[in-house]
Scaffold this motif. Structure first.
Motif, PDB file in Angstrom:
ATOM      1  N   GLU A  55       0.855  -1.279  -0.039  1.00 37.24           N
ATOM      2  CA  GLU A  55      -0.018  -0.005  -0.083  1.00 37.24           C
ATOM      3  C   GLU A  55       0.816   1.031  -0.010  1.00 37.24           C
ATOM      4  N   GLU A  56       1.925   1.376   0.827  1.00 38.04           N
ATOM      5  CA  GLU A  56       2.557   2.375   0.851  1.00 38.04           C
ATOM      6  C   GLU A  56       3.798   2.524  -0.108  1.00 38.04           C
ATOM      7  N   GLY A  57       4.253   1.473  -0.708  1.00 36.70           N
ATOM      8  CA  GLY A  57       5.409   1.454  -1.773  1.00 36.70           C
ATOM      9  C   GLY A  57       6.728   1.351  -0.875  1.00 36.70           C
ATOM     10  N   VAL A  58       7.521   0.542  -1.224  1.00 33.71           N
ATOM     11  CA  VAL A  58       8.729   0.124  -0.395  1.00 33.71           C
ATOM     12  C   VAL A  58       9.497   0.219  -1.593  1.00 33.71           C
ATOM     13  N   ASP A  59      10.508   1.279  -2.051  1.00 35.50           N
ATOM     14  CA  ASP A  59      11.329   1.065  -3.367  1.00 35.50           C
ATOM     15  C   ASP A  59      12.540   0.122  -3.073  1.00 35.50           C
ATOM     16  N   GLY A  60      12.813  -0.220  -1.981  1.00 35.46           N
ATOM     17  CA  GLY A  60      13.842  -1.107  -2.056  1.00 35.46           C
ATOM     18  C   GLY A  60      13.373  -2.588  -1.800  1.00 35.46           C
ATOM     19  N   GLY A  61      12.166  -2.790  -1.261  1.00 35.62           N
ATOM     20  CA  GLY A  61      11.610  -4.104  -1.244  1.00 35.62           C
ATOM     21  C   GLY A  61      11.577  -4.633   0.221  1.00 35.62           C
ATOM     22  N   ILE A  62      11.494  -5.862   0.272  1.00 37.33           N
ATOM     23  CA  ILE A  62      11.360  -6.474   1.700  1.00 37.33           C
ATOM     24  C   ILE A  62      12.457  -7.605   1.651  1.00 37.33           C
ATOM     25  N   VAL A  63      13.355  -7.266   2.854  1.00 40.08           N
ATOM     26  CA  VAL A  63      14.753  -7.932   3.137  1.00 40.08           C
ATOM     27  C   VAL A  63      14.128  -9.279   4.122  1.00 40.08           C
ATOM     28  N   PRO A  64      14.270 -10.407   3.729  1.00 39.10           N
ATOM     29  CA  PRO A  64      13.991 -11.354   4.574  1.00 39.10           C
ATOM     30  C   PRO A  64      15.414 -11.557   5.520  1.00 39.10           C
ATOM     31  N   VAL A  65      15.161 -11.451   6.852  1.00 40.49           N
ATOM     32  CA  VAL A  65      16.472 -11.576   7.693  1.00 40.49           C
ATOM     33  C   VAL A  65      16.088 -12.918   8.671  1.00 40.49           C
ATOM     34  N   TYR A  66      17.325 -13.737   8.918  1.00 43.17           N
ATOM     35  CA  TYR A  66      17.275 -14.669   9.667  1.00 43.17           C
ATOM     36  C   TYR A  66      18.379 -14.619  10.672  1.00 43.17           C
ATOM     37  N   HIS A  67      18.238 -14.774  12.032  1.00 41.02           N
ATOM     38  CA  HIS A  67      19.056 -14.851  13.119  1.00 41.02           C
ATOM     39  C   HIS A  67      19.338 -15.929  13.603  1.00 41.02           C
ATOM     40  N   PHE A  68      20.214 -16.648  12.886  1.00 44.92           N
ATOM     41  CA  PHE A  68      20.785 -17.942  13.363  1.00 44.92           C
ATOM     42  C   PHE A  68      21.354 -18.033  15.002  1.00 44.92           C
ATOM     43  N   GLY A  69      20.763 -18.931  15.772  1.00 50.19           N
ATOM     44  CA  GLY A  69      21.102 -19.011  17.013  1.00 50.19           C
ATOM     45  C   GLY A  69      20.131 -18.646  18.023  1.00 50.19           C
ATOM     46  N   ASN A  70      19.303 -17.631  17.608  1.00 49.37           N
ATOM     47  CA  ASN A  70      18.542 -16.713  18.329  1.00 49.37           C
ATOM     48  C   ASN A  70      17.646 -17.904  19.044  1.00 49.37           C
ATOM     49  N   SER A  71      17.211 -18.855  18.663  1.00 49.49           N
ATOM     50  CA  SER A  71      16.139 -19.593  19.138  1.00 49.49           C
ATOM     51  C   SER A  71      16.662 -20.382  20.334  1.00 49.49           C
ATOM     52  N   GLN A  72      17.990 -20.262  20.465  1.00 43.46           N
ATOM     53  CA  GLN A  72      18.416 -21.395  21.380  1.00 43.46           C
ATOM     54  C   GLN A  72      19.120 -20.610  22.727  1.00 43.46           C
ATOM     55  N   VAL A  73      19.168 -19.337  22.689  1.00 44.23           N
ATOM     56  CA  VAL A  73      19.496 -18.736  23.695  1.00 44.23           C
ATOM     57  C   VAL A  73      18.885 -18.668  25.200  1.00 44.23           C
ATOM     58  N   LEU A  74      17.410 -18.772  25.065  1.00 45.00           N
ATOM     59  CA  LEU A  74      16.487 -18.874  26.047  1.00 45.00           C
ATOM     60  C   LEU A  74      15.464 -19.847  25.786  1.00 45.00           C
TER      61      LEU A  74
END
Length: 324
Positions: A214-233
């Motif tokens: 709706e707003e228009g994002v000229d750069g696009g959507i960047v998928p980001v994954y944080h490896f290790g985050n699921s195991q800290v707690l």
């Protein structure tokens, strides 16, 4: 370094840390103490509230803390806070590293779709502190759960890092000022811990895509994954999952080292995948939902591709990503 000058497909270790390097004892102690206070803040507040029934000092402390909720939490992207030595000790504690699969344009706006939330979004938080060091002048605001802004200290802490409540109105407001990072899975992912696989919520999470289209994002959507985050707690009890989702607030206790609210020392590796292009489409356009669905499907595919490409490098060759 400008974001459009960052090397691609090269794993970069923050603060001069190396994979085999060791954190100094003093830095490690500071990191452990401050992480314990931050992650266990709700435990501290609960203890103070209970003590306030018997001790005047505890009552005064609670009243002073909650009085800070009267102060507006303006998202300021406060550089000195982001670049503080305390956060450096956190990055060293988790041996934080990152990689970009494609060069980003500093003149464009992006939506960074971050995963996983996990029990605690430590990866996204550490990444936020690194952003102003990595890319000075490239503003990335964040969305945080509404409940965070009802908690003293947390309310202004996340605002200093440039976060606003995760509402559509606030999302659109900060998107006009810069790029925005969204932790898509949210509280639901707190109860999706697994010893054999990564589990995230995305299939039915399209709100961030609707705003992007709706707003228009000229750069696009960047998928980001944080490896290790699921195991800290870890978090529990699991029986509170359905109630927590309805209330949009996590009910339970998080724990890590020695069952304390202290994150385990795990390497956190932030992988920024290739941006997914977004076609700006008005909400009243008959093809709006069609564009949203197509963009959302592309984001899921790009995230899966980035995860599969980097999981072996992290040491998770046999740990699949399951998207729910």
């Amino acid at each position: 370094m400008a974001i459009d000058k960052a090397p691609t497909n090269v794993r970069i270790w923050s603060d001069g840390v190396t994979e085999k390097g060791k954190q100094s004892i003093f830095s490690s102690l500071v990191a452990m103490l401050t992480l314990f206070i931050y992650c266990g803040w709700m435990h501290v507040l609960l203890a103070l509230v209970i003590l306030s029934f018997w001790y005047r000092w505890a009552l005064v402390t609670v009243l002073l803390l909650y009085s800070t909720l009267l102060l507006p939490p303006k998202p300021v992207l406060w550089g000195p806070v982001c670049r503080s030595w305390i956060f450096q000790t956190w990055r060293e504690y988790f041996k934080f590293s990152y990689v970009f699969d494609e060069v980003l344009d500093s003149k464009k706006k992006y939506i960074f779709a971050e995963f996983p939330h996990g029990v605690f979004p430590m990866g996204p938080l550490i990444g936020a502190t690194e952003c102003q060091i990595m890319f000075p002048g490239f503003d990335i605001f964040g969305l945080a759960a509404n409940v965070v802004f009802t908690v003293p200290f947390w309310r202004h802490f996340v605002a200093w890092l440039g976060s606003v409540p995760a509402t559509t109105r606030d999302f659109k407001r900060v998107l006009k000022q810069g790029s925005v990072a969204v932790i898509v899975g949210g509280i639901a992912e707190m109860y999706m811990q697994s010893p054999t696989k990564e589990q995230i919520m995305l299939k039915d999470r399209k709100g961030f895509v609707r705003v992007a289209v709706e707003e228009g994002v000229d750069g696009g959507i960047v998928p980001v994954y944080h490896f290790g985050n699921s195991q800290v707690l870890d978090f529990g009890p699991q029986a509170m999952a359905s109630v927590s989702r309805r209330l949009r607030a996590a009910l339970g206790f998080l724990y890590g080292v020695a069952y304390l609210p202290l994150p385990r020392r795990r390497n956190i590796y932030m992988v920024c995948g290739k941006p997914v292009p977004v076609t700006r489409t008005a909400r009243d356009d008959p093809k709006f939902e069609e564009v949203v669905d197509a963009t959302h499907a592309a984001v899921m595919a790009a995230l899966q591709e980035a995860y599969d490409r980097h999981k072996t490098e992290y040491g998770w060759a046999d740990r699949p990503l399951v998207i729910s």
